[in-house]
Design an enzyme around this catalytic site. Structure first.
Site, PDB file in Angstrom:
ATOM      1  N   THR A 289      -6.746  -5.460  13.993  1.00  0.00           N
ATOM      2  CA  THR A 289      -8.096  -5.012  14.299  1.00  0.00           C
ATOM      3  C   THR A 289      -8.731  -4.405  13.242  1.00  0.00           C
ATOM      4  O   THR A 289      -8.318  -4.243  12.164  1.00  0.00           O
ATOM      5  CB  THR A 289      -8.138  -3.840  15.281  1.00  0.00           C
ATOM      6  OG1 THR A 289      -7.575  -2.594  14.682  1.00  0.00           O
ATOM      7  CG2 THR A 289      -7.325  -4.099  16.518  1.00  0.00           C
ATOM      8  N   ASP A 290     -10.215  -4.645  13.303  1.00  0.00           N
ATOM      9  CA  ASP A 290     -10.810  -3.598  12.008  1.00  0.00           C
ATOM     10  C   ASP A 290     -11.012  -2.254  12.580  1.00  0.00           C
ATOM     11  O   ASP A 290     -11.421  -1.997  13.562  1.00  0.00           O
ATOM     12  CB  ASP A 290     -12.300  -4.122  11.974  1.00  0.00           C
ATOM     13  CG  ASP A 290     -12.855  -3.647  10.706  1.00  0.00           C
ATOM     14  OD1 ASP A 290     -12.176  -3.050  10.007  1.00  0.00           O
ATOM     15  OD2 ASP A 290     -13.890  -3.904  10.129  1.00  0.00           O
ATOM     16  N   TYR A 291     -10.228  -1.368  11.871  1.00  0.00           N
ATOM     17  CA  TYR A 291     -10.194   0.050  11.974  1.00  0.00           C
ATOM     18  C   TYR A 291     -10.167   0.337  13.561  1.00  0.00           C
ATOM     19  O   TYR A 291      -9.156  -0.331  14.049  1.00  0.00           O
ATOM     20  CB  TYR A 291     -11.597   0.856  11.379  1.00  0.00           C
ATOM     21  CG  TYR A 291     -11.272   2.025  10.692  1.00  0.00           C
ATOM     22  CD1 TYR A 291     -10.714   2.126   9.591  1.00  0.00           C
ATOM     23  CD2 TYR A 291     -11.263   3.177  11.456  1.00  0.00           C
ATOM     24  CE1 TYR A 291     -10.229   2.947   8.895  1.00  0.00           C
ATOM     25  CE2 TYR A 291     -10.783   4.492  10.941  1.00  0.00           C
ATOM     26  CZ  TYR A 291     -10.245   4.457   9.440  1.00  0.00           C
ATOM     27  OH  TYR A 291     -10.144   5.649   9.194  1.00  0.00           O
TER      28      TYR A 291
END
Ligand code: BGC
Length: 748
Positions: A289-291
């Site tokens: 995931t992004d962040y």
């Protein structure tokens, strides 16, 4: 007895693990990989498995909520698969030791970091790099980045960022390769090759992570993290190909984007991550995931709580949870409740473990922790030389009236004026990894070095700040300019005015700087404006008055030296824009490959009202895609095609003669565009299909050859098949997307 039995199992497990590890280099087939991974999976508890899906920040560089300050304890408990934002051999060895020596199975950690345009040697920002149109140089710079980062313990970079964007309000255009899909795909692929090399298990390569999948570069109104809503046609045609190119080049991981696409956030988008990425494209690596984007499924409004968010993400095909700790906190209960299957978890763990095997981490978890390498492979003279060359190749000469540039070597007094003339930290741009401001050369320092060779005196006045409205420094700046016989104005944005969470609605030069420029330019002395910025700016006023403008972006460690080389013609400008510079924000989105519309403005109706036009602005860009001047001049002639019509099996040969008609030996980026005149769906007015960067000594000519085959003419037809159609095509060859020679041919 029970305890002894457990020890026996662990002991046997450890032996098995070692045996697996010793065969690492010999493994080749999928089934060999799988059986090795399966043996490890069999030893793992559900908690250990979920631990592998957990990616936590070390807390050094943070761009969102930090949910796990106790990450060291969690590593010891076997609840972490990777750490990001940690570097240096000392720190990484310590964290790796916790994983390898203090957990039951000793599975090594991945160490990720945003190595976006260099690690310690910072190269120009990616948008600037793309303006070099120099694929070999881009690849070489990524090799240096990989070498430096891996010498400090890192084995995974969150790059390349290949998000196409047509909106300079979006601050993250600085991280990409501009607006063009075809060029962006080439660049994405060479970046992956640069990072990963040919041997992932070597200790000087990194695994790459293509991001942000998908279409993160098209947020509504250019506002970061905002909604993306577009047709599948646009998505497939303009936004997806660079991710695909990076994956085809071997990218081992893919990062989600924060945005939704047509109603479904990327992080819970089953169609995107399972049907398309793994199904249609056959991607076999792992996804992350992004962040905290799993957690963000709640505010997006598709998950009622964290548990549901985790289930949606895992089911969509997301393997690793960066920083949200949603998998860590909820997946076990979800399995117990039966809302996710153990198979899904095993599949995600397998993909992450496989990456660790491919890196050779099971053979030697400390392979990137070599103190000697850390001392000798960072900021080497060779990498500085490469960075300096890259700066001069990334700058774009936007205007040069009456040969204001290069600065005559006979000049006696130069005044450098402007808030960016001597700011080390701003040279880094955004996402500068472990780059340090103190290692950066400013323009002031670059000019100082030149003053030793060319014997001029140099004064510096800041004049004003980047944003603060105070004009208190103007008087001194004007005086310095009056005393000089040549003025260099260093203007633009702070390094952090582009990048993540740095959208702007006004992309002009901050007002105070425009006023400073007006006051200096009014002196009517030779003036060059050197611009530092991370996105296209609206430059109408400057374009109208400044004699010369050099777009320098943020050049990194060697910024000042590379720019000074250009100012004195020790290097000749050859950069060309990869993103359109509009006249005004009102023209956005603006890009060269627009559609013609049913009411185009044409030369025979320039003033007719009922055309697709503005009543207060031209449609055209201030500086178009592909544009950039040199100190010399080039003439294009004799555009020739070897045939007037071709069949689907043929290759069309295109030749043009380019002459250097000026006074400097120089490089020119010769660009090839096509237009499909009539299609079953409308096609853009121009599409880049090739380029050659050629070196042409003055008074000489070169013949530049291109090839086009039916394959290059593909697009998504009415049925969304990616195909070509017979018919007439125009060919354009020229110095940018708005000028050049044209011919046509027919595909039969
Ligand atoms: C950015 C990513 C980056 C990640 C980790 C996020 O905020 O969007 O591009 O890789 O942080 O630093």
């Amino acid at each position: 007895m029970k305890i002894k039995f457990t020890y026996l199992i662990i002991f046997l497990g450890a032996l098995l693990l070692q045996a697996c590890n010793r065969t690492q280099t010999k493994l080749q087939t999928d089934s060999e990989w799988q059986s090795k991974i399966d043996s490890l999976l069999e030893l793992m508890t559900i908690d250990e498995k979920i631990g592998q899906l957990n990616l936590l920040t070390s807390g050094w560089d943070v761009t969102g909520p930090n949910m796990s300050e106790n990450y060291q304890q969690l590593i010891k408990e076997g609840k972490v698969g990777g750490i990001f934002n940690a570097f240096t051999v000392k720190y990484i060895s310590e964290l790796q030791r916790l994983a390898v020596e203090e957990t039951r199975l000793g599975i090594p950690l991945l160490f990720g970091y945003d190595v976006i345009h260099g690690h310690r040697t910072i190269f120009p920002i990616p948008l600037a790099q793309s303006c070099s149109w120099d694929l070999a140089l881009i690849e070489q710079s990524e090799q240096v980045a990989a070498r430096e980062a891996s010498a400090e313990g890192i084995n995974w970079t969150f790059a390349p960022m290949v998000d196409i964007s047509r909106d300079p309000r979006w601050g993250r255009v600085s991280e990409g390769a501009g607006e063009d899909t075809w060029l962006g795909s080439q660049i994405g692929a060479v970046r992956v090759r640069g990072f990963q090399g040919t041997d992932l298990s070597a200790n000087n390569t990194l695994i790459s992570c293509v991001k942000h999948f998908a279409a993160y570069g098209a947020p509504q109104a250019g506002r970061d993290y905002h909604t993306v809503d577009m047709s599948e046609r646009s998505l497939r045609e303009w936004y997806l190909p660079p991710y695909k190119a990076a994956i085809d080049a071997g990218a081992v991981s893919v990062m989600t984007s924060f945005n939704e696409i047509n109603g479904v956030p990327a992080t819970s988008n089953h169609w995107l991550y399972t049907d398309l990425l793994r199904g249609e494209w056959g991607f076999e690596g792992f996804t992350v995931t992004d962040y905290s984007s799993i957690y963000e499924l709640i505010p997006h409004g598709v998950a009622a709580d964290s548990a549901m968010a985790g289930e949606l993400a895992l089911k969509a095909g997301i393997d690793m949870d960066m920083q949200a700790t949603v998998y860590q906190n909820h997946l076990k209960q979800s399995v117990e409740k039966g809302t996710v299957t153990m198979q899904k978890i095993d599949a995600a763990v397998s993909r992450i473990i496989k990456a660790k095997y491919r890196l050779g981490l099971f053979d030697d978890p400390y392979k990137y922790c070599n103190l000697e390498r850390e001392k000798t492979e960072i900021l080497t003279p060779e990498s500085q030389a490469l960075a300096r060359d890259f700066v001069s190749k990334s700058c774009v000469l936007l205007k040069n009236d009456r040969q204001t540039l290069p600065i005559p070597k006979t000049v006696k007094k130069i005044a450098l004026i402007g808030p960016l003339g001597n700011s080390k930290v701003d040279m880094l741009g955004n996402w500068s990894a472990a780059g340090r401001a103190e290692d950066c050369v400013t323009l002031y320092e670059g000019l100082q070095e030149k003053s030793l060779s060319y014997h001029f005196s140099l004064s510096y006045e800041k004049g004003c700040d980047v944003l603060d409205a105070s004009t208190a420094g103007f008087a001194k700046a004007i005086q310095a300019a009056k005393n000089a016989d040549y003025i260099v104005l260093a203007l633009g944005e702070h390094g952090n005015m582009s990048g993540e969470a740095a959208s702007r609605t006004d992309i002009g030069l901050p007002e105070v700087q425009q006023k400073l420029a007006d006051a200096i330019i009014a002196l009517k002395k030779p003036v060059v404006v050197v611009l530092f910025n991370g996105r296209p700016l609206t430059l109408n006023e400057l374009d109208a008055t400044a004699p010369a403008i050099l777009e320098a972006w943020f050049g990194g460690t060697q910024a000042g030296n590379g720019i000074a080389d250009l100012l004195f013609a020790d290097a000749i400008p050859s950069g060309k824009l990869t993103m359109t510079f509009p006249h005004s924000v009102g023209q956005i989105p603006i890009h060269y490959n627009m559609k013609n519309t049913g009411r185009p403005v044409t030369p025979d109706n320039p003033d007719y009202k009922y055309k697709s036009r503005y009543i207060d602005s031209p449609n055209e860009a201030l500086y178009p895609f592909g544009y950039g001047l040199s100190y010399t001049t080039f003439e294009y002639k004799d555009l020739m095609l070897n045939a007037k019509n071709i069949s689907a099996a043929d290759t069309l040969q295109i030749t043009v003669e380019v002459s250097n008609t000026g006074n400097f030996d120089a490089h020119e980026v010769v660009q090839l565009y096509i237009r499909d005149v009539v299609g079953s769906v409308t096609r853009p007015v121009k599409e880049l299909k090739g380029f050659e960067k050629v070196y042409i000594p003055k008074n000489e000519s070169v013949k530049v050859n291109f090839k086009i085959s039916a394959n290059d003419l593909r697009f998504y037809n009415l049925k969304m098949d990616y195909t070509f159609e017979p018919g007439f095509f125009k060919v354009f060859v020229g110095p940018n997307s708005a000028e050049g020679l044209s011919e046509s041919f027919e595909l039969r």
